[in-house]
Motif scaffolding. Structure first.
Motif, short mmCIF file in Angstrom:
data_model
loop_
_atom_site.label_atom_id
_atom_site.label_comp_id
_atom_site.label_asym_id
_atom_site.label_seq_id
_atom_site.Cartn_x
_atom_site.Cartn_y
_atom_site.Cartn_z
N CYS A 167 0.69 -1.38 0.09
CA CYS A 167 -0.13 -0.12 0.13
C CYS A 167 0.69 1.37 -0.11
CB CYS A 167 -0.95 -0.04 1.10
SG CYS A 167 -2.31 -1.43 0.97
N ILE A 168 2.03 1.42 0.60
CA ILE A 168 2.85 2.48 0.64
C ILE A 168 3.43 2.62 -0.78
CG2 ILE A 168 5.07 3.46 1.58
CD1 ILE A 168 4.31 2.49 4.34
N THR A 169 4.04 1.44 -1.67
CA THR A 169 4.37 1.29 -2.78
C THR A 169 3.31 1.73 -3.71
OG1 THR A 169 5.77 -0.48 -2.33
CG2 THR A 169 5.29 0.13 -4.55
N ARG A 170 2.19 1.79 -3.57
CA ARG A 170 1.02 1.97 -4.34
C ARG A 170 0.93 3.71 -4.15
NH1 ARG A 170 -2.88 -0.81 -2.52
NH2 ARG A 170 -2.50 -2.55 -4.20
N ALA A 171 0.90 4.13 -2.96
CA ALA A 171 0.68 5.35 -2.33
C ALA A 171 1.89 6.33 -3.11
CB ALA A 171 0.90 5.84 -0.86
N ALA B 138 -1.98 9.80 0.07
CA ALA B 138 -2.36 8.78 -0.94
C ALA B 138 -2.91 7.55 -0.22
CB ALA B 138 -1.39 8.71 -1.91
N LEU B 139 -2.05 6.98 0.84
CA LEU B 139 -2.12 6.06 1.71
C LEU B 139 -3.58 6.06 2.45
CD1 LEU B 139 -0.99 3.27 2.87
CD2 LEU B 139 -0.31 4.58 4.92
N SER C 188 -6.24 7.53 1.46
CA SER C 188 -7.29 6.86 0.68
C SER C 188 -7.25 5.58 -0.14
CB SER C 188 -7.51 8.17 -0.45
OG SER C 188 -6.27 8.17 -1.10
N ASP C 189 -6.33 4.79 0.38
CA ASP C 189 -6.09 3.47 -0.32
C ASP C 189 -7.11 2.31 0.01
OD1 ASP C 189 -3.53 1.93 -1.62
OD2 ASP C 189 -4.75 0.41 -0.05
N GLU C 190 -7.65 1.88 -1.12
CA GLU C 190 -8.85 1.02 -0.84
C GLU C 190 -8.43 -0.29 -0.40
OE1 GLU C 190 -10.89 0.89 -4.48
OE2 GLU C 190 -11.68 3.19 -4.31
N GLU C 191 -7.08 -0.73 -0.04
CA GLU C 191 -6.85 -2.06 0.26
C GLU C 191 -6.57 -1.87 1.83
OE1 GLU C 191 -3.51 -5.55 -0.29
OE2 GLU C 191 -3.40 -3.75 -1.66
N PHE C 192 -5.93 -0.76 2.05
CA PHE C 192 -5.17 -0.41 3.32
C PHE C 192 -6.33 0.05 4.49
CE2 PHE C 192 -3.07 2.32 6.60
CZ PHE C 192 -2.20 1.47 7.08
N MET C 193 -7.03 1.20 4.11
CA MET C 193 -7.86 1.80 4.95
C MET C 193 -9.03 0.89 5.60
SD MET C 193 -6.41 4.46 5.82
CE MET C 193 -7.61 5.02 6.84
N PRO C 194 -9.77 -0.13 4.60
CA PRO C 194 -10.79 -0.85 5.42
C PRO C 194 -10.43 -1.68 6.39
CG PRO C 194 -10.97 -0.90 3.00
CD PRO C 194 -9.56 -0.16 3.21
N LEU C 195 -9.16 -1.89 6.52
CA LEU C 195 -8.33 -2.84 7.60
C LEU C 195 -8.31 -2.03 9.24
CD1 LEU C 195 -5.60 -4.98 5.72
CD2 LEU C 195 -8.00 -5.54 6.10
N VAL C 196 -8.21 -0.64 8.75
CA VAL C 196 -7.84 0.24 9.90
C VAL C 196 -9.23 0.29 10.89
CG1 VAL C 196 -7.25 2.57 10.64
CG2 VAL C 196 -6.16 1.54 8.84
N TYR C 197 -8.63 0.22 12.28
CA TYR C 197 -9.73 0.09 13.33
C TYR C 197 -9.88 1.64 13.86
CZ TYR C 197 -11.94 -0.15 17.70
OH TYR C 197 -13.02 -0.16 18.67
#
Length: 449
Positions: free
Chosen positions: A277-281, A436-437, A439-448
């Motif tokens: 996700c950081i690489t994508r950001a 960018a991180l 708004s990442d659709e793979e990362f943020m749904p995992l965050v509590y």
């Protein structure tokens, strides 16, 4: 000392061990792992508590008294580095002088901040850096600075206890072993049981010295200016992302199922997500290489193995790498397998080779050279019992760190406050990559939240 407009230093003093151990009168030598740390920063970590009902003066007295007892067990932390004169013009050595030192530092500061000012903002406020001593200091500065300082900062409604420890004295395992031991002594003191106290995990102070070597090692330099390099952190956004135990459990199960294995750990799974996700950001070109590093404890991989309570440095930064395109085009399991393989390949033989390499050609770590641009570095560990450190104010509300060792892509892992396998990640990124991180659709749904 580091001060800011919102933090005022009220008093400073030094604390010596309550009793002097005979062995503390001798030079305390450093291992090759320790020498390599001379040009990096002190470790700076601290805990935030609700303000106690009793007076702050009472708390400070108890903290100083229990610290003096803790330093009996960890007496090298009350010393100073010393550089003996050497007749060889291309040879430089250091050791710890535990006799000619005023002791560990103890600072009391006040602030008009509230607990909500620290835990409330989306990003960690920069003023947190002023809750620690040794701001921007490198470990070689231990020749003139304390090797350990406790800073107690009183807020309107809270207390922050910040520890800064010279990284040449020990790694994260050693740091938290000390913090836990100090807490254990404080709590025994509250019950009037310090006289017959036996620490649950007493430190093993005997330094690792390779057979047939030392005990005093030398660097091939004439002057510290030849190997000491200061490091200036870029402008960063720093944010704590929380992951629940259930999220971690499901993530691990999903990745192991995709990969047809059961061997990928929870932390390796989360590391793979962060790396991708950081690489994508960062929106890297598909052909650009990106790396991921993890801090690894080498105690169990030494021959013979060192005890887990060994006090000193004993760690490596494991590395895996991929082109940005293949990292993002393949699934998450592919990235997790890369991370897992880096851990699996870290054998006792590789640790031995690293030590042998240092003995043949001693080297010093420099932050700007140790980690490549556009990399991710996973530091610290969620295994450390950080929230087990209590000082009569209940369980800590949160954990924060200082200026030390922060750069774009640095991620520090802490256990979540609720326990049970939850993990908090302290992520440092330049502002555009952080945005960018977030708004990442793979990362943020995992965050509590």
């Amino acid at each position: 000392m580091n001060s800011s407009p919102s933090v005022k230093i009220i008093s400073t003093c030094f604390v010596k061990p309550k009793t002097i151990r005979e062995e503390s009168k001798q030079p305390y030598y450093l291992s090759p792992w320790d020498f390599a740390m001379l040009s990096v920063h002190y470790i700076q970590k601290g805990l935030l508590f609700h303000k106690p009902l009793h007076s702050t003066e009472t708390l400070l007295a108890k903290l100083r008294e229990s610290l003096a007892i803790a330093l009996v067990h960890f007496y090298p932390l009350a010393g100073r580095l010393s550089a003996p004169k050497n007749e060889n013009p291309k040879s430089y050595s250091v050791f710890v002088d535990c006799s000619n030192s005023p002791g560990a530092g103890f600072i009391y500061a006040t602030s008009d901040l509230c607990v909500a000012d620290i835990v409330g903002p989306k990003y960690v406020p920069v003023t947190v850096h002023s809750f620690f001593d040794h701001h921007r200091a490198v470990n070689h500065d231990g020749l003139t600075m304390s090797l350990l300082t406790v800073q107690v900062t009183e807020f309107v409604d809270g207390i922050f206890i910040g520890l800064s420890m010279n990284h040449a004295m020990g790694d994260g395992t050693s740091f938290w072993n000390f913090f836990s031991a100090w807490s254990e002594i404080f709590q025994a003191q509250e019950s009037n049981k310090t006289d017959d106290l036996h620490l649950k995990n007493p430190p093993v102070l005997k330094r690792y010295i390779p057979q047939g070597c030392g005990p005093l090692f030398s660097l091939p330099y004439s002057h510290p200016n030849e190997f000491i390099r200061t490091y200036e952190s870029p402008i960063l956004k720093e944010r704590i992302f929380c992951f629940s135990s259930e999220t971690i459990r499901l993530l691990k199960a999903k990745i192991n199922q995709v990969c047809g294995t059961t061997s990928i750990s929870s932390f390796q799974s989360l590391t793979a997500v962060v790396w991708r996700c950081i690489t994508r950001a960062r929106r890297l070109p598909s052909e650009q290489e990106t790396s991921c590093r993890l801090a690894a404890d080498n105690r169990g991989k030494m021959y013979p193995p060192l005890p887990q309570d060994y006090f000193g440095n004993c760690l490596s930064a494991l590395r895996t790498a991929a082109k940005a395109g293949e990292l993002l085009e393949n699934d998450l399991g592919w990235a997790a397998l890369k991370v897992h393989q880096a851990v699996a390949d870290h054998t006792s033989e590789k640790v031995t080779q690293m030590i042998d390499q240092w003995l043949k050609s001693p080297f010093i770590y420099h932050i700007d050279r140790l980690f490549e641009p556009m990399s991710v570095m996973m530091g610290s560990s969620p295994r450390f019992n950080k929230y087990g450190c209590e000082f009569g104010m209940g369980k800590a509300l949160t954990l924060r760190s200082g200026y030390a060792h922060k750069f774009d892509g640095k991620v520090s892992a802490y256990p979540g406050r609720e326990g049970g396998g939850s993990i908090d990640l302290e992520v440092c990124l330049v502002p555009e990559f952080m945005e960018a991180l977030e708004s990442d659709e793979e990362f943020m749904p995992l965050v509590y939240f």
